[in-house]
Design a protein around this motif. Structure first.
Motif, PDB file in Angstrom:
ATOM      1  N   CYS A  46       0.802  -1.210   0.000  1.00 20.37           N
ATOM      2  CA  CYS A  46       0.000   0.000   0.000  1.00 20.37           C
ATOM      3  C   CYS A  46       0.832   1.254   0.000  1.00 20.37           C
ATOM      4  O   CYS A  46       0.314   2.357  -0.039  1.00 20.37           O
ATOM      5  CB  CYS A  46      -0.941   0.011   1.209  1.00 20.37           C
ATOM      6  N   THR A 151      -2.083   9.454  -4.033  1.00 17.46           N
ATOM      7  CA  THR A 151      -1.496   8.324  -3.329  1.00 17.46           C
ATOM      8  C   THR A 151      -0.960   7.294  -4.310  1.00 17.46           C
ATOM      9  O   THR A 151       0.084   6.699  -4.091  1.00 17.46           O
ATOM     10  CB  THR A 151      -2.533   7.641  -2.430  1.00 17.46           C
ATOM     11  N   VAL A 152      -1.694   7.117  -5.368  1.00 18.90           N
ATOM     12  CA  VAL A 152      -1.269   6.140  -6.359  1.00 18.90           C
ATOM     13  C   VAL A 152       0.007   6.604  -7.051  1.00 18.90           C
ATOM     14  O   VAL A 152       0.919   5.828  -7.293  1.00 18.90           O
ATOM     15  CB  VAL A 152      -2.366   5.908  -7.410  1.00 18.90           C
ATOM     16  N   ALA A 189      -3.474  -0.025  -5.012  1.00 24.56           N
ATOM     17  CA  ALA A 189      -4.306   0.920  -4.277  1.00 24.56           C
ATOM     18  C   ALA A 189      -5.778   0.574  -4.399  1.00 24.56           C
ATOM     19  O   ALA A 189      -6.642   1.327  -3.995  1.00 24.56           O
ATOM     20  CB  ALA A 189      -4.061   2.337  -4.789  1.00 24.56           C
TER      21      ALA A 189
END
Length: 320
Positions: A46, A151-152, A189
């Motif tokens: 993650c 985030t990715v 993700a």
DNA sequence: ATGGTTTTTACTGCGTC
DNA sequence: GACGCGGTAAAAACCAT
């Protein structure tokens, strides 16, 4: 460049290799790896940064050999900067180094010797640096096009850097690997995009993407679980004229099937497409045809047929 | 390379509007 | 007749071995 001299002796050049710590991520239970130049322990799955201040002398100099990291980590403690976005890359910390001397004189020296050692490879270093910038730019661009959140992109950047550090770029194109890495990051993700979707915004064709993806996954030991069909439902349904109720039923069908373990081995997109189709059938006010669903989902009608039968059967719906 | 599985392609038949 | 659907056979693609 600099005129600093430093004692020359070094033993841990080879520590550069990736020392992977086999621990588990508290969030997703994936493997953790140490991103040395960052001084962070990062979850493969993650992207979670489990530990960030691993600044012992080791990482300190290490930050040095990896071009762009150098810029970042050089400045004070390797902070939470999981990833610099493009903007940050403009920082130049070279001068700082000596200036900092007073604080970390000893480690500073080590740093310097490192510099000497690496000086030889300057050219390749430089190439790497440009490489990385290029790649991150591409990743950013594609991520935007695919509407993937920051985030990715961060995860993608982490992975890309690992790829770079592990010398995975040899025969492949930057484009190819960046694309592959982004694709992988999206899946990690839980926001998967299909290969076609990713290929569409990339400059490489699907085949190359696929190759690069496999390669990267294998070499980096990324553990990527199959995509959850449900994550495609919304996007497929979105392109269709479909009631919320139908979408709900689609999800329901999928989760039932999931419990029964019917899903394994089947293409997630196909399942999602089938579920949407079935959902449309089971509810009023939807005129979905297999052809339409097939069109937007890029799956063949045959697979949709097969899948949706299975789904209905699993759900115990008396077909009609 | 090989074999097993899934997906695609192409085609056919059926019922309905 | 066109359309939506279903089934099938053979080819292609995929994956682990």
């Amino acid at each position: 460049m600099r005129g600093i001299q430093a004692p020359s002796t070094t033993n841990e050049t080879q520590r550069t290799a990736n020392a992977t710590a086999h621990q588990r991520c508290s969030e997703c239970d994936d493997r953790l790896i140490v991103d040395q130049r960052q001084g962070e322990r990062v979850c493969v799955g993650c992207g979670l940064v489990v530990e960030e201040d691993l600044i012992d002398p080791g990482p300190e100099w290490r930050a040095f050999n990896s071009e762009e990291n150098e810029q970042r980590s050089r400045v004070g403690s390797p902070r939470t900067v999981l990833l610099h976005d493009k903007g940050m890359s403009s920082k130049i910390d070279w001068q700082n180094r000596d200036a900092h001397g007073n604080t970390l004189s000893t480690s500073q020296r080590e740093k310097m010797q490192r510099l000497r050692t690496w000086d030889e490879r300057f050219r390749t270093r430089d190439a790497k640096s440009r490489n990385l910038k290029h790649a991150l730019g591409e990743i950013d661009r594609m991520a935007s096009a695919l509407e993937l959140p920051g985030t990715v992109r961060e995860t993608a950047s982490v992975v890309y850097r690992q790829a770079l550090d592990n010398d995975l770029l040899r025969g492949r194109s930057i484009e190819g690997v960046s694309t592959a890495v982004l694709y992988a990051a999206a899946r990690q993700a839980q926001l998967p995009r299909t290969l076609d979707e990713v290929a569409a915004v990339s400059r490489v064709d699907e085949l190359e993407l696929k190759r690069a993806y496999r390669y990267v996954v294998r070499e980096l030991d990324l553990e990527i679980q199959p995509a959850d069909p449900e994550s495609y439902v919304a996007r497929i349904a979105g392109e269709l004229d479909i009631t919320n109720e139908a979408v709900y039923r689609a999800r329901e069908l999928l989760s039932i099937a999931k419990e029964q373990g019917i899903l394994s081995g089947k293409s997630p997109v196909g399942l999602a497409a089938a579920a949407v189709y079935a959902g449309g059938l089971l509810t009023d006010g939807n005129d979905v045809t297999q052809a339409r669903v097939s069109e937007v989902s890029e799956m063949s009608e045959v697979t949709i047929r097969k899948r949706y039968r299975e789904l209905l059967e699993a759900a115990g719906v008396t077909d009609n």
